[in-house]
Scaffold this active site. Structure first.
Site, PDB file in Angstrom:
ATOM      1  CG  ASP A  48      -3.975  -5.069   0.072  1.00 31.98           C
ATOM      2  OD1 ASP A  48      -3.292  -4.665  -0.898  1.00 31.98           O
ATOM      3  OD2 ASP A  48      -3.464  -5.570   1.088  1.00 31.98           O
ATOM      4  CB  SER A  69      -1.807   4.430   2.286  1.00 27.99           C
ATOM      5  OG  SER A  69      -0.514   3.961   1.959  1.00 27.99           O
ATOM      6  CB  THR A  70       0.424   8.945   4.087  1.00 24.49           C
ATOM      7  OG1 THR A  70       0.100   8.021   5.137  1.00 24.49           O
ATOM      8  CG2 THR A  70      -0.614  10.045   4.090  1.00 24.49           C
ATOM      9  CG  ASN A  92      -0.167   3.018  -1.067  1.00 26.54           C
ATOM     10  OD1 ASN A  92      -1.400   3.121  -1.020  1.00 26.54           O
ATOM     11  ND2 ASN A  92       0.451   1.922  -0.629  1.00 26.54           N
ATOM     12  CB  SER A 124      -2.323  -0.893   5.975  1.00 35.36           C
ATOM     13  OG  SER A 124      -1.858  -2.230   5.921  1.00 35.36           O
TER      14      SER A 124
HETATM   15  C1  IPE Z   1      -3.335  -0.409   2.099  1.00 30.44           C
HETATM   16  O1  IPE Z   1      -2.792  -1.405   1.318  1.00 30.44           O
HETATM   17  C2  IPE Z   1      -3.531   0.848   1.292  1.00 30.44           C
HETATM   18  C3  IPE Z   1      -4.544   0.807   0.240  1.00 30.44           C
HETATM   19  C4  IPE Z   1      -5.286  -0.220  -0.060  1.00 30.44           C
HETATM   20  C5  IPE Z   1      -4.685   2.022  -0.501  1.00 30.44           C
HETATM   21  P1  IPE Z   1      -1.210  -1.636   1.207  1.00 30.44           P
HETATM   22  O2  IPE Z   1      -1.018  -2.732   0.243  1.00 30.44           O
HETATM   23  O3  IPE Z   1      -0.544  -0.340   0.906  1.00 30.44           O
HETATM   24  O4  IPE Z   1      -0.826  -2.075   2.678  1.00 30.44           O
HETATM   25  P2  IPE Z   1       0.364  -2.993   3.207  1.00 30.44           P
HETATM   26  O5  IPE Z   1       1.629  -2.475   2.602  1.00 30.44           O
HETATM   27  O6  IPE Z   1       0.062  -4.393   2.739  1.00 30.44           O
HETATM   28  O7  IPE Z   1       0.304  -2.881   4.689  1.00 30.44           O
HETATM   29  C1  IPE Z   2      -4.044  -2.263  -3.463  1.00 30.46           C
HETATM   30  O1  IPE Z   2      -3.381  -3.292  -4.121  1.00 30.46           O
HETATM   31  C2  IPE Z   2      -3.983  -0.953  -4.210  1.00 30.46           C
HETATM   32  C3  IPE Z   2      -3.151   0.081  -3.574  1.00 30.46           C
HETATM   33  C4  IPE Z   2      -2.504  -0.051  -2.450  1.00 30.46           C
HETATM   34  C5  IPE Z   2      -3.047   1.335  -4.268  1.00 30.46           C
HETATM   35  P1  IPE Z   2      -1.824  -3.513  -3.957  1.00 30.46           P
HETATM   36  O2  IPE Z   2      -1.129  -2.744  -5.036  1.00 30.46           O
HETATM   37  O3  IPE Z   2      -1.378  -3.208  -2.590  1.00 30.46           O
HETATM   38  O4  IPE Z   2      -1.722  -5.066  -4.257  1.00 30.46           O
HETATM   39  P2  IPE Z   2      -0.770  -6.121  -3.518  1.00 30.46           P
HETATM   40  O5  IPE Z   2      -1.024  -5.984  -2.054  1.00 30.46           O
HETATM   41  O6  IPE Z   2       0.628  -5.762  -3.895  1.00 30.46           O
HETATM   42  O7  IPE Z   2      -1.219  -7.434  -4.057  1.00 30.46           O
HETATM   43 MG    MG Z   3      -1.279  -4.318  -0.897  1.00 28.16          MG
END
Ligand code: IPE
Ligand code: IPE
Ligand code: MG
Length: 246
Positions: free
Chosen positions: A20, A65-66, A68, A193
């Site tokens: 993340d 993730s589901t 995303n 998450s």
């Molecule tokens: C969790 O991260 C999913 C992945 C890293 C693929 P997110 O960025 O989607 O989670 P939230 O929205 O901060 O909970």
């Molecule tokens: C994790 O990074 C990658 C995925 C969830 C695919 P993020 O895209 O969630 O990055 P932040 O949380 O917005 O910084």
């Molecule tokens: Mg994130």
């Protein structure tokens, strides 16, 4: 020495990682979010390299993730293409290193057919490898996985009184996958998450402020050192601390 302080005879068998912070890494540099995802590639393969070297049996990463799908369409589209590029670009080397690649998640119509085909081919190509198992959780949701397991059990006509924890575990996406011993989440977010909800019931959790694109094998080793300082009790009592006998 890179493994200083790690007891190599008791490294966790399975480490799972929530990658993340890509978006924030990019924003900090005035770049587009997608450039943050791109920078995550080096972090990922450096970490995979460290995971192999330190002797993990299983290493799992949360890639999509589901939930995303809620992101803007162009970011979702980018991530689909990016995951395709990553698999194509690294699978031969991982195969040569005897890594078994697996994919965990729902194969629904929103995932491009080309990506599904590539994932299937990659899983097939590496299925007999006997080194580390590298699992990519893609279009994965812990709740969706439990729902899918319950559906399979009901479709098999099992009566309610026969349902056990073991049965649910055996109907998850990858029944061979051991539960993670250690889950690492980057970027200073203290939440799960929807990652591996069933499987992480007794996992040790390590959180770090490092944003995913800056993560390297040394950060994995730090997390393993932290893991090795913990005491896992599984609801019982600490070793040698049974208390007064009655
Ligand atoms: C969790 O991260 C999913 C992945 C890293 C693929 P997110 O960025 O989607 O989670 P939230 O929205 O901060 O909970
Ligand atoms: C994790 O990074 C990658 C995925 C969830 C695919 P993020 O895209 O969630 O990055 P932040 O949380 O917005 O910084
Ligand atoms: Mg994130």
């Amino acid at each position: 020495m890179e493994f200083t302080g790690i007891d190599l005879s008791s490294v966790p068998n399975h480490v799972a990682c929530v990658m993340d912070g890509n978006g924030r890494w990019a924003r900090n540099r005035g770049l587009k979010r997608t450039e943050g995802h791109a920078a995550g590639e080096e972090a990922l393969f450096d970490t995979v390299d460290g995971a192999i070297d330190v002797g993990l049996g299983w290493f799992t990463v949360y890639a999509f993730s589901t939930e995303n799908w809620r992101r803007p369409a162009d970011e979702v589209r980018y991530l689909m293409g990016f995951n395709e590029k990553i698999l194509l670009g690294h699978r031969d080397e991982l195969n040569e290193r005897n890594v078994r690649i697996r994919v965990l998640g729902r194969r629904d119509w929103r995932v491009p057919r080309r990506l599904i085909r590539l994932m299937d081919e990659t899983v097939e190509m590496t299925r007999d490898n006997t080194g580390m198992t590298f699992t990519i959780a893609f279009n994965y949701g812990g709740r969706a996985e439990i729902v899918d397991a319950v559906k399979r059990i009901m479709e098999a006509g099992v009566s309610a009184s026969k349902v056990t924890e073991r049965m649910i575990a055996r109907n998850l996406y990858d029944p061979d996958m051991p539960e993670p011993d250690l889950v690492v989440r980057t970027s200073g977010e203290y939440r799960i998450s929807n990652f591996l909800l069933w499987e992480l019931a007794y996992s040790e959790l390590v959180f770090t402020d490092v944003l995913w694109p800056d993560f390297r094998k040394e950060n994995l080793f730090d997390a393993i050192r932290e893991y090795q300082s913990r005491e896992r009790r599984y609801g019982g009592l600490a070793g040698g601390d049974e208390g007064p006998t009655r």
